[in-house]
Enzyme design. Structure first.
Site, PDB file in Angstrom:
ATOM      1  N   ASP A  13      -2.704 -10.674   2.261  1.00  0.00           N
ATOM      2  CA  ASP A  13      -2.845  -9.502   3.107  1.00  0.00           C
ATOM      3  C   ASP A  13      -1.493  -9.246   3.773  1.00  0.00           C
ATOM      4  O   ASP A  13      -0.641 -10.136   3.851  1.00  0.00           O
ATOM      5  CB  ASP A  13      -3.943  -9.713   4.150  1.00  0.00           C
TER       6      ASP A  13
ATOM      7  N   GLU B 299     -13.466   3.510  14.799  1.00  0.00           N
ATOM      8  CA  GLU B 299     -13.704   2.238  14.121  1.00  0.00           C
ATOM      9  C   GLU B 299     -12.840   2.190  12.871  1.00  0.00           C
ATOM     10  O   GLU B 299     -12.755   3.149  12.116  1.00  0.00           O
ATOM     11  CB  GLU B 299     -15.183   2.056  13.771  1.00  0.00           C
TER      12      GLU B 299
END
Length: 864
Positions: free
Chosen positions: A267, A615
């Protein structure tokens, strides 16, 4: 660089005349070609090829390659593409065949755009290469997680089936000579928030049972059943080791146990976390060697620790042979895509631009959005609505919002249908009253003072633009702005008149003279870099790669002048730039005034919920109820809850359309609303799909892929990854359970017939369920099968092990057959410390949701 290009050109010309080097020979295997190429590389070149932005090597004819592209529900950060619903909405369809079709279309559009970019000499454009970091198959264990919208829900089996379809659609047929794209299963492993602690979190109390029954099954399925070509390791630590530095995860489980042969990518920034946050490495040199030795092959980074691998070799921390082993996987991936071969050999290179947002893909986007619609409540059958209504009110903060349809990690379609647009397609204009009504989160409205300010004697804000990021050189354009600023490059050809899409900057200047002493606020959303200075004091100076809302209060004194300067620059080439800006006085929302606007109107469609501005991934956001991309509670924001209660008090019939990527605690709304439709983030045709359901042109069939809890008090500690009390598998007191969704017709499920009631550990049984459509409308039911191992007090209450969508005409019946293979009875065995099928009694539940009242039971015996 020019000299290298000349040498590379001469080399390639010579080889065309005198033959190919082995790595250039498409008749050899990808592994043979990779090993030959590696033998010709310097150590520094090898390290560079292991970074996600792999620079070109002209002397060998190797082109630049970007490993980072996104295909979550269409091409991210690309204009005029097809945008499908967010994955959580697709999961609600329980239609893995349609999901395959969606991602087959997405990969076609990716290849078409890539092909065009290559022809235009733009093949290295960000987010447009042949490696896509999709799907996200983490388990949505907690509704507060902002990235849960990217997943396929809380259930390991549903996630597995959907994830397999995604990978197959993206990568193309398994027997194809070249892969259409390389898909990536992320984030390995045990990763689902919080966003604000993901770079430091250490998960050291996860039980082996939770690990193997909940967090790992989807990854195993994608590796062994879909042959996924990439796996992305996660940010956090698992048992004190960063996931990207965990030999146990990346070598023992992934490669040794499951047989994964391809590449692992980190990542972004995860390797730097080793020394910056986790403190398991002293510096970038040691972090790079630790990550590679553990099994990470490509680094997505900001600064690239992997660039220091040559120094790690010099220090004796890692050998060049070890680096060669990892680079082989990287280069095999590139050769398997055909990006180093002639287009004449690669069938995918012929996919034309005409497929992009084609009529077929538009129909597919609408069908996927329709299947995602999940009807949660329908008191007195208020739905479907009548077209003969004299007047209907469409209100709410999401009713006419295009961005809310698109979710996160999204592209930008040529046209986005809002819910208001969809309803306009059903009724004459005179029959619709529209008003935004209230804000998503704030029960205050802003009385704008933009028009009350001035600069150089002219009303409003003076805007000055440069076609560079540094506010320097020749001015590209001026503008005078008298209304709140709303500018974006999304779907546009320029930011403002004469201003480029990328790499520009703008300065906004105004003087405001206060008429009284009071507290004013700046309200803004932006993606890029923004600075606000008032009378020399800096109120904001922050980068944001997502357009999230900021609220900045400042006090003014009567009669005093305030010089306002706002500097904005598009610093991220891979993000669509945007700036929304307003400032002024806040006034409380008067709900009585809002109700008064609805005199004479009985039926109200209220479109609310939340949005991907609230979100999402690691967002610079802290407002009540939200933190860093996650939620701190799961209630509907108070501004909307108050409005819905006011509507109820006024005697209105209310249909609540909830847009969200996660479960909302809608307990009060079950009282204040007559109907509740969960619309997720429906993509470019989301608003049309909502209208089709509201007016009965489509009979809803969606089923919840997540539990809708009654309230926030039902949730435990967000950072506790124990599954106890979480999801339908370990709790049975939901407001709306997993697998639940209503229809406009009625389905009756009869007693199942089993092919066998006693089987061996390696046998498959067939469950045949009679389903009758006892209503007056054609409809679709999703038959669900759950399994529980009896006398297993530590195990799940039930766990999904099969499902099938069936379309049944009104008044007809159908026999629905679902196979349960040996893995359907596989659970973690504490004694053997592994997943296995053990002899004993198993309950098989079948029905229309995970709720016990919607299920029937059969008993299966598994023999020694």
């Amino acid at each position: 660089m020019k000299r290298g290009l000349i040498i590379g050109t001469i080399l390639l010309f010579s080889l065309n005349l005198f033959g190919q080097l082995p790595y250039q020979n498409p008749k050899l295997t990808s592994e043979e070609r990779a090993k030959d190429l590696i033998s010709r590389l310097s150590l520094q070149e090898k390290a560079a090829l292991m970074c996600d932005q792999s620079e070109a090597i002209p002397r060998l004819g190797i082109k630049k390659f970007n490993w980072w592209s996104e295909a979550l529900h269409g091409l991210a950060q690309s204009n005029d593409v097809t945008v499908f619903p967010e994955p959580i909405g697709m999961a609600a369809s329980f239609d893995d065949k349609l999901v395959y079709n969606v991602f087959d279309a997405v990969s076609d559009e990716f290849r078409a755009k890539y092909n065009q970019a290559r022809k235009n000499g733009e093949e290295n454009r960000a987010f447009l290469n042949l490696s896509v970091w999709t799907p996200n198959i983490n388990i949505f264990r907690d509704p507060r997680w902002g990235r849960g919208q990217e997943t396929y829900g809380e259930d390991p089996y549903l996630t597995s089936r959907m994830g397999i379809s995604v990978v197959n659609g993206l990568q193309g047929p398994s027997d194809s000579r070249y892969k259409k794209l390389l898909a990536c299963a992320k984030h390995f492993a045990v990763h689902s928030g919080p966003e604000w602690s993901r770079h430091t979190l250490n998960l050291n109390n996860i039980s082996p049972r939770d690990l193997w029954e909940t967090y790992l099954p989807a990854f195993k399925s994608l590796v062994q059943e879909a042959d996924v070509r990439e796996v992305m390791c996660a940010y956090q630590r698992l048992d004190d080791e960063p996931c990207c530095g965990s030999n146990r995860l990346l070598e023992k489980i992934l490669r040794d146990d499951w047989g994964f042969k391809y590449l692992v990518v980190s990542d972004c920034g995860a390797i730097a976390d080793f020394y910056n946050n986790h403190k398991v490495s002293s510096d970038d040199v040691h972090a790079a060697s630790k990550a590679v030795l553990a099994g990470t092959d490509v680094e997505c980074g900001f600064g690239y620790a992997f660039g220091k691998l040559p120094q790690a070799v010099q220090k004796g921390l890692i050998t060049e042979d070890e680096i060669n082993k990892h680079l082989t996987r990287v280069l095999v991936g590139r050769f398997d895509l055909g990006e180093m071969d002639s287009d004449s050999l690669v069938s995918w290179s012929k996919i034309p631009m005409s497929v992009v947002n084609s009529k077929d893909h538009q129909k597919l986007a609408l069908q996927m959005a329709q299947e995602s619609m999940t009807l949660l409540q329908n008191k007195n059958n208020i739905l479907p609505l009548s077209r003969s209504v004299k007047k209907i009110a469409v209100i709410g903060p999401n009713a006419d919002e295009k961005p809310v349809m698109l979710g996160n990690y999204n592209g930008y379609p040529a046209n986005t249908v809002t819910v208001l647009d969809g309803i306009k397609s059903k009724l004459p204009a005179g029959a619709i009253f529209y008003d935004k009504g209230c804000d998503i989160t704030e029960d205050m409205i802003t009385e704008s003072f933009v028009g009350n300010s001035s600069f150089d004697g002219k009303k409003g804000i003076k805007a000055t633009y440069w076609n560079n990021k540094d506010f320097k050189g020749d001015v590209a354009a001026h503008d005078q702005i008298t209304n709140p600023i709303q500018l974006t490059t999304a779907g546009q050809h320029q930011f403002s008149t004469g201003i480029n899409l990328k790499g520009f900057s703008g300065k906004y200047e105004a003087v405001y003279k206060a008429l009284r002493s009071e507290m004013l606020v700046f309200k803004l959303e932006y993606a890029g870099r923004c600075q606000i200075v008032v009378n020399g004091d800096t109120l904001l100076n922050k980068d944001s790669y997502q357009a999230v809302p900021f609220r900045i209060p400042f006090k003014v004194e009567s009669g005093k002048e305030y010089k306002i300067e706002i500097r904005y620059s598009a610093v991220f080439d891979w993000v669509n730039a945007s700036l929304k800006l307003n400032f002024g006085r806040e006034i409380p929302v008067n709900y009585d005034d809002l109700i008064n606007k609805l005199k004479g109107i009985d039926e109200v469609v209220f479109v609310g919920g939340i949005s991907s501005k609230l979100e999402g991934e690691e967002m610079p956001l802290e407002i009540p109820g939200f933190k860093g991309g996650d939620r701190t509670d799961i209630n509907l924001p108070a501004s909307q809850r108050k409005y819905l209660q006011a509507l109820k008090k006024a005697g209105k019939k209310v249909v609540f359309v909830n847009c969200s990527g996660s479960a909302i605690a809608l307990t009060p709304e079950t009282e204040s609303c007559d109907a509740i439709l969960q619309a997720w983030y429906g993509g470019q045709s989301g608003g049309q799909a909502v209208a089709d359901v509201l007016f009965g042109d489509y009979n809803p069939s969606g089923k919840l892929p997540v539990t809708f809890y009654k309230n926030s008090e039902q949730l435990g500690n967000f950072e506790d990854y124990s599954m106890k009390g979480r999801t339908y598998r370990f709790m049975n007191n939901a407001l709306f359970p997993f697998g639940y969704g209503l229809s406009y017709t009625t389905f009756n499920i009869g007693a199942a017939r089993l092919s066998k009631t006693a089987i061996g550990t390696n046998e498959t049984i067939q469950l045949t369920v009679p389903v009758t459509n006892a209503g007056l409308r054609d409809g679709v039911e999703v038959v669900q099968v759950y399994v529980r191992k009896m006398n297993d007090v530590e195990g799940p209450l039930k766990t999904l092990r099969g499902f099938k969508r069936v379309e049944i005409p009104a008044g007809k019946s159908q026999q629905v057959s679902i196979n349960l293979n040996p893995s359907s009875f596989e659970f973690f065995d504490l004694r053997q410390q592994k997943m296995t099928v053990t002899p004993g009694e198993y309950e098989v539940y079948y029905g229309s949701s995970s709720d016990s009242k919607d299920l029937k039971t059969a008993i299966i015996s598994i023999l020694q």
